[in-house]
Design a protein around this motif. Structure first.
Motif, PDB file in Angstrom:
ATOM      1  N   GLU A 218     -55.893  24.705  -0.807  1.00  0.00           N
ATOM      2  CA  GLU A 218     -54.223  24.524  -0.729  1.00  0.00           C
ATOM      3  C   GLU A 218     -54.191  25.757   0.912  1.00  0.00           C
ATOM      4  O   GLU A 218     -55.074  26.636   0.438  1.00  0.00           O
ATOM      5  CB  GLU A 218     -53.640  25.201  -1.816  1.00  0.00           C
ATOM      6  N   ARG A 219     -53.210  25.170   1.575  1.00  0.00           N
ATOM      7  CA  ARG A 219     -53.206  26.336   2.358  1.00  0.00           C
ATOM      8  C   ARG A 219     -51.106  26.574   2.880  1.00  0.00           C
ATOM      9  O   ARG A 219     -50.473  25.432   2.463  1.00  0.00           O
ATOM     10  CB  ARG A 219     -53.288  25.874   4.003  1.00  0.00           C
ATOM     11  N   LEU A 220     -51.153  27.495   3.081  1.00  0.00           N
ATOM     12  CA  LEU A 220     -49.196  27.970   3.620  1.00  0.00           C
ATOM     13  C   LEU A 220     -49.339  27.213   4.964  1.00  0.00           C
ATOM     14  O   LEU A 220     -49.726  27.579   5.651  1.00  0.00           O
ATOM     15  CB  LEU A 220     -49.485  28.864   3.349  1.00  0.00           C
ATOM     16  N   ALA A 221     -47.922  26.993   4.964  1.00  0.00           N
ATOM     17  CA  ALA A 221     -48.278  26.054   6.188  1.00  0.00           C
ATOM     18  C   ALA A 221     -46.693  26.024   6.743  1.00  0.00           C
ATOM     19  O   ALA A 221     -45.480  26.949   5.875  1.00  0.00           O
ATOM     20  CB  ALA A 221     -47.525  24.162   5.922  1.00  0.00           C
ATOM     21  N   PHE A 222     -47.285  26.838   8.242  1.00  0.00           N
ATOM     22  CA  PHE A 222     -45.682  27.768   9.047  1.00  0.00           C
ATOM     23  C   PHE A 222     -45.575  26.641  10.143  1.00  0.00           C
ATOM     24  O   PHE A 222     -46.550  26.363  10.153  1.00  0.00           O
ATOM     25  CB  PHE A 222     -45.808  29.083   9.678  1.00  0.00           C
ATOM     26  N   GLN A 223     -44.470  27.072  10.570  1.00  0.00           N
ATOM     27  CA  GLN A 223     -43.284  25.830  12.198  1.00  0.00           C
ATOM     28  C   GLN A 223     -43.272  26.785  13.011  1.00  0.00           C
ATOM     29  O   GLN A 223     -41.988  27.705  12.271  1.00  0.00           O
ATOM     30  CB  GLN A 223     -43.010  24.845  11.496  1.00  0.00           C
ATOM     31  N   LYS A 224     -43.010  26.684  14.178  1.00  0.00           N
ATOM     32  CA  LYS A 224     -41.534  27.243  14.915  1.00  0.00           C
ATOM     33  C   LYS A 224     -41.580  26.308  16.086  1.00  0.00           C
ATOM     34  O   LYS A 224     -42.519  26.026  16.499  1.00  0.00           O
ATOM     35  CB  LYS A 224     -43.057  28.810  15.420  1.00  0.00           C
ATOM     36  N   LEU A 225     -40.665  26.687  16.075  1.00  0.00           N
ATOM     37  CA  LEU A 225     -40.192  24.950  17.607  1.00  0.00           C
ATOM     38  C   LEU A 225     -38.730  26.149  17.660  1.00  0.00           C
ATOM     39  O   LEU A 225     -37.924  26.222  17.289  1.00  0.00           O
ATOM     40  CB  LEU A 225     -39.358  23.726  16.331  1.00  0.00           C
ATOM     41  N   TRP A 226     -38.226  25.132  18.823  1.00  0.00           N
ATOM     42  CA  TRP A 226     -36.937  25.209  19.923  1.00  0.00           C
ATOM     43  C   TRP A 226     -36.075  25.006  18.995  1.00  0.00           C
ATOM     44  O   TRP A 226     -36.089  23.572  18.663  1.00  0.00           O
ATOM     45  CB  TRP A 226     -37.287  24.568  21.160  1.00  0.00           C
ATOM     46  N   ARG A 227     -34.933  25.565  18.601  1.00  0.00           N
ATOM     47  CA  ARG A 227     -33.701  25.620  18.568  1.00  0.00           C
ATOM     48  C   ARG A 227     -32.887  24.817  19.173  1.00  0.00           C
ATOM     49  O   ARG A 227     -32.780  25.801  19.881  1.00  0.00           O
ATOM     50  CB  ARG A 227     -32.820  26.371  17.329  1.00  0.00           C
ATOM     51  N   ARG A 228     -31.916  23.363  18.787  1.00  0.00           N
ATOM     52  CA  ARG A 228     -31.482  22.918  19.682  1.00  0.00           C
ATOM     53  C   ARG A 228     -29.716  23.582  19.682  1.00  0.00           C
ATOM     54  O   ARG A 228     -28.916  22.669  21.182  1.00  0.00           O
ATOM     55  CB  ARG A 228     -31.194  20.916  19.390  1.00  0.00           C
ATOM     56  N   HIS A 229     -29.187  24.102  18.850  1.00  0.00           N
ATOM     57  CA  HIS A 229     -28.423  24.852  19.301  1.00  0.00           C
ATOM     58  C   HIS A 229     -28.283  25.460  21.426  1.00  0.00           C
ATOM     59  O   HIS A 229     -27.306  25.965  21.602  1.00  0.00           O
ATOM     60  CB  HIS A 229     -27.862  26.239  18.571  1.00  0.00           C
TER      61      HIS A 229
END
Length: 230
Positions: free
Chosen positions: A156-167
């Motif tokens: 098991e692994r904890l998943a993370f994400q960072k992305l550019w926001r469309r606002h």
């Protein structure tokens, strides 16, 4: 300042030592179960280098103080996520794996995350539940916890994400504006446009409350803007 470049095959031994130091950092912090059983082994690390996905971090004396694997493209272990969902599951993304540094170095993880985000503003990463150090660093740099993924061996692994926001508005060309990093806590989105008669640049930044930090930030912003050529 930390410099980042691709790893050379002759540096394989240095990377293996970095991973051993990374394991010691984990064990000292109570993370006893991640990177066990010889992981990452020399064959895997060599493959990363040969595929052009392995990078090293150099300090001011040009000593190798860190390493990581960065891959742009779909990661099969991220095809399914449980007890949550990816913040965005449609756009291309980059993946960060096997991040390690020397026991004495500082700022390697921050430099890695900022560099990767400049390559593609949609990043994914995963880590062990007991790796509280990396979880803290990811959250500090704007990564959101998304859920649980499972490796090929079932771990098991904890998943993370960072992305550019469309606002942030897209430009007239339809391209996403780039991000420029002045520090681990200061992100400046840049919006640009042009007509036959003029070109303009709009910068928005959150400046620290402390007066001394604000002046440093303002100085860096002025220096940055003066260097822009649209």
């Amino acid at each position: 300042m930390i410099e980042i470049r691709k790893t050379e095959i002759a540096e394989l031994g240095i990377l293996m030592e970095l991973f051993e130091q990374g394991k010691r950092i984990m064990r000292k912090s109570g993370n006893m179960k991640q990177w066990t059983g010889g992981y990452p082994d020399e064959e895997l690390v060599k493959k990363d280098i040969e595929n052009g996905n392995s990078y090293v971090c150099l300090d001011e004396e040009r000593n190798i103080v860190g390493t990581f694997t960065f891959i742009q493209g779909n990661d099969p272990t991220y095809a399914r996520i449980y007890e949550g969902a990816w913040s965005d599951d449609t756009r291309p993304y980059g993946v960060i794996h096997r991040l390690a540094s020397t026991e004495q170095s500082k700022g390697v993880a921050s430099a890695c995350l900022q560099w990767c985000y400049r390559q593609i503003p949609n990043l994914r990463a995963d880590t062990h539940r007991d790796n509280h150090i990396l979880q803290h660093i990811l959250k500090k740099h704007g990564f959101q916890y998304c859920g649980i993924i499972y490796l090929q061996n079932g771990d098991e692994r904890l998943a993370f994400q960072k992305l550019w926001r469309r606002h942030m508005h897209q430009t007239h060309t339809g391209r996403l504006p780039p991000y420029f990093f002045f520090s681990s806590s200061t992100v400046v989105p840049v919006k640009y446009s042009s007509t036959k008669s003029q070109r303009w640049l709009s910068v928005r930044v959150s400046v620290p409350k402390k007066k001394e930090n604000s002046s440093i930030c303002s100085s860096k912003i002025r220096s940055f803007v003066s260097s822009i050529r649209l």
